[in-house]
Enzyme design. Structure first.
Site, PDB file in Angstrom:
ATOM      1  N   GLY A  97       0.741  -1.114   0.012  1.00 37.30           N
ATOM      2  CA  GLY A  97       0.070   0.129   0.065  1.00 37.30           C
ATOM      3  C   GLY A  97       0.783   1.156   0.196  1.00 37.30           C
ATOM      4  N   CYS A  98       0.090   2.401  -0.234  1.00 37.43           N
ATOM      5  CA  CYS A  98       0.980   3.699  -0.359  1.00 37.43           C
ATOM      6  C   CYS A  98       1.481   4.019   0.924  1.00 37.43           C
ATOM      7  CB  CYS A  98      -0.172   4.666  -0.942  1.00 37.43           C
ATOM      8  SG  CYS A  98      -1.582   4.976  -0.332  1.00 37.43           S
ATOM      9  N   TYR A  99       0.686   4.412   1.818  1.00 35.13           N
ATOM     10  CA  TYR A  99       1.221   4.507   3.172  1.00 35.13           C
ATOM     11  C   TYR A  99       2.308   3.460   3.668  1.00 35.13           C
ATOM     12  CZ  TYR A  99      -2.631   8.294   4.163  1.00 35.13           C
ATOM     13  OH  TYR A  99      -3.299   9.100   4.192  1.00 35.13           O
TER      14      TYR A  99
END
Lengths: 342, 342, 342, 342
Positions: A148-150
């Site tokens: 995921g991005c985070y």
């Protein structure tokens, strides 16, 4: 030349895959599916791609991905777990940009994502595709769960310090994302009039990326990990900024050296000089995660600043990086472009 | 591999030249000058370029540009006209991104720019570098005057119709630019608090790009040209949108065909379908000028919509396009990347 | 104290009505309806109103608007024409912020809005509520059609010149609007990632505000009027900027004097000095239309610049101004606040 | 009617004072000084104020502030400490919006602000003007030090919990500000092209508001306080969002009740329901500090979210609130307007 298939190409990660692949020397999109837009030319939906792709969206059940070497899932959560197997069985490698295969623990996944997992047996085969932690496993993987991005920005910011066993006490990740992190969605909350010229936290009581980050931290250390993660929405299009707080009482640790040596051979992690502040625009459109750190007032608390483009290193760029690793292509192929500033 | 020199590299066009050259297969920056920042690493001023250039800014009087094949002037108006000759005399070709050599008529230049021209004899040698109008002359030019940002979008929007002699009556160019068009300047008017979340016209009574556009129009037609040009400031970073109004009473003209045939062989002009509306983001970071047109209420007035990235097709990208033409390199080299959306 | 009812209060004009009425000395919202949000507290939908209103949305068919002196329709087009009559028959005055009663010619309305008009007999009773043109008729009106956002800025910009019979030839209105002009709508095109940091025209071939503006122009003059109107979307929240082009060959006209004398007694039209440029932020949140004009290169073409806040003078503020006029309240009551800058 | 003088009125806090005073029933600006702009009409610098003030900037050494009841210093740090005494000696009360009198400890001030304090004897007389902590002392104060923008949002967020002695361990304040927090300054870093569409931390190693916040925390509790404060720059105009992290191991504390009872009588602190997320736009232009809190994963860490408009509750609005308190005017006079949304 690798043939690439993209499942679910009408979102931002799909468009970004095509944009990045358009300058990849060794791979090109061969087919792209969309249930809702089948028959539409990709460049009609994304006029920025006029002249760069002649593809049309095709229905997802057509067999046109058969000739592909690799299939990217750029779909909402819950799709890849139902469809990945059919490609894997035909020898096509799969890189899933959704969350379906990111958590090794099925029950944790089901609790946070609120559905039953459709392919729990594949969870063991799936390799969590953070190259800085799992490059060797990625090389031979058939199914990669793209982070995921985070989680990408946060894990890379924590990694050298947690791995070294330096951290004492709870971790805090105060993270901020541009609006594209929410996907290409007609939600009133992301209307420019609502999300523009304003700032807020969201999901402060619990966000789905929390267990993913925690899983990553637990792979870095045998110490117990306590993490608080609060995401925020920034009135900008791309970019994630993670501000990480850790207790490192030992003043004798050479933190700069730790970061630099840990990432010395990483093509996409850039450690700045001590005291600098990365801004998200410096990685706009680039596959770089840029990091610096501070020890305010020479206290026990160390602050790590970590930025990335959520659509590139946080999604499509990292997926292509994983593809390059899986197929023995130069890892930077198609990805060696600087951020667009201004 | 061409060796490129850049004079005055601390502004946005300088930074954009380096960004674009970083992926150019046949050219690379060899030296970059700045009076104020000599000694500073370029990547320190522009952290987005960390890992993509090791250059330091050097003082402009040093001889380090001697080995260059071509020198770009990314300087304020008034510099290139004093310094270009020294490079030309040593056989180095010059592409000037400022306005110094854009107007063939010295007296017009001096009136609009408020200074005496320092090299009026060079005005005859200078080729106005709009490839769509002057490709052949550019091939052999030693001194190219790179067009202004507004003039590029506006001339390309008018070109097929004016050239065909279809226009009757006065022309109107209502143009809108992102803030980067003003350069990298610490002017309070461009502070985010002043220019953000607001919109205004400026220089409505007369802007320096007016004579440049008028000169271009007069080269397209022997008819007299009356033009009103009003620029506006848009709360965005990059992008120019020109809305052009022309009187074309003849309903039998196939305007779409005119545009398509005129630009059929142009790699960087994209004619959309009739009735479409280009947005500036579709060319963000790309060297494309994208055009569509309308005839509202089937009346006498035709509306042309023309967009570009002011820093790319409106400045650095077009300069590199000119370089490619001058040196016989593939015209699209280093420039074939789609716009960054979102 | 006037009791005010609001039909359809979940959009931006509804919220703006409540915001403006919160400081009105002589009127207050008594009831606000919403089919979809009945039962919800208004301040829950709009937390900015916490502490300023205790109202809940009520179902539109409840009789709670009976005690109201005036009802505002802040509904989509097509609602007020079906519901206004029931209030008018009970002696409640109606101010419609939608387009239902703006066009006197039923057939024109039906062509542009694509539906049959449900109350054509009311079209004659309805007064087009542009106070600067129709103050006396508004005073006694029972049904006021509140002008559209573009039409307000554009008519006020053209008014003194067209009324004076100075204009020769076609008129052009190149208009730009912030995103809130599209309403509070979950449309992907207004997502911050789509509409932010970009600029484009839309509906260039024909926009519904065209016949409304044309009707207004025809009321100003007996001369035939030819108008081209092209709207654009600006990456900002509030504000409209109209750039108007007219041919006024006579150089002896004192245009500044014309504007100043025409608007001398108007509390909400501000004529700037010649050569100035109004910016939209100067009227952010205010009920002011601010105007200046230019005659570029001393030519035949005059350029008028006209700005307003589309939600205030372009919608809710003008509606309250109309209410004040209808009920003999001081016209500026509740509206005398400057724009919010920065 | 109170006569108000403003020293240094060309910045954002000066303009905001005039905007807010324009609707104050009991106070009006009588004179406003500026060394650089003497002679200029205020409404020429800020066209949004056209029609709302006829004042001209006057030179700061003129005696025209003599008739004022109160003088606001809206000057850079270092001015008020040199000039406040002359007004105090003539019986004029002073509210200083700069940092000159905020820190009681002269040596701390001098270390953080890098200059010698010119009026150390006044530090004892100055009352730190956070009404929620010091209302009674403000009533009789002659010299009020108006709190900084970050310190207001952060102290109000911490106050109920720290005062109650619940906190164990170090505090973290991760704070985010719009660009107007930096003042009306022609700094390249705040150009829309630099600060727009991007996000970054700054002064992570130490910011001047740190000692001010720490002083406030130490007044709330006798326990030792350890605080880490990291500010960030948000691509928006107005607004501060503070995300506060505290360790409160005791699960039995009713945090919601603590907040609600502590702020029950405060007109400008709004405690939301548990689990909500305030956004900065909800207080845009308003004097409100809006707060909510979370206990993620029911852990030891409590997260408090606190938002304000940095120019209103964080500067000019709070200054007027202090003025109201000092002169026995209704505390909400001139300040009871909701935030402007959208």
């Amino acid at each position: 030349m690798l043939n690439v298939g993209i499942v679910g190409g009408t979102g931002y990660t799909g468009a970004e895959l095509i944009r990045l692949l358009s300058r990849h020397p060794d791979a090109c999109p061969k087919a792209i599916t969309s249930r809702s837009e089948a028959g539409l030319r990709v460049a009609e939906l994304f006029p920025s791609l006029r002249g760069y792709t002649d593809l049309e969206f095709i229905a997802p059940d057509s067999g046109d991905l058969d000739g592909c070497d690799v299939v990217f899932f750029a779909t909402p959560n819950g799709v890849a777990m139902n469809q990945a197997r059919q490609y894997l069985e035909r020898g096509i490698r799969v890189i899933d940009l959704s969350a379906d295969f990111r958590l090794a623990d099925r029950s944790v996944w089901e609790r946070w994502y609120g559905m039953e997992h459709a392919a729990p047996d594949l969870l063991n085969d799936a390799v969590y595709g953070l190259p800085e932690m799992a490059r060797e496993r990625i090389q031979t993987a058939h199914l990669v769960a793209n982070p995921g991005c985070y989680p990408t920005a946060i894990q890379l910011g924590f990694l050298p310090l947690v791995e070294a066993g330096l951290v004492s006490g709870p971790l805090i990740a105060d993270a901020k994302s541009g609006v594209s992190g929410a996907g290409r969605t007609a939600n009133i909350g992301f209307n420019l009039c609502e999300a523009g010229d304003s700032f807020k936290a969201y999901s402060a009581s619990g966000h789905r990326h929390l267990p993913e980050i925690r899983q990553g931290l637990e792979r870095m250390t045998s110490d117990p990990v306590e993490l608080t993660f609060v995401p925020h929405l920034v009135p900008m299009i791309r970019g994630i900024h993670a501000t990480l707080y850790l207790r490192i009482p030992d003043r004798n640790v050479d933190i700069q050296k730790l970061f630099q040596s840990r990432y010395a051979d990483e093509p996409f992690v850039d450690v700045m000089e001590p005291g600098q502040h990365p801004d998200t625009r410096s990685v706009r459109g680039a596959n770089t995660c840029r990091i610096s750190w501070h020890r305010p007032q020479d206290g026990d608390t160390v602050v790590v600043l970590s930025v990335e483009d959520n659509l590139v290193k946080g999604a499509a760029g990292q997926a292509i990086q994983n593809m390059n690793i899986m197929f023995g292509i130069a890892e930077i192929a198609g990805l060696d472009a600087p951020g667009m500033v201004p």
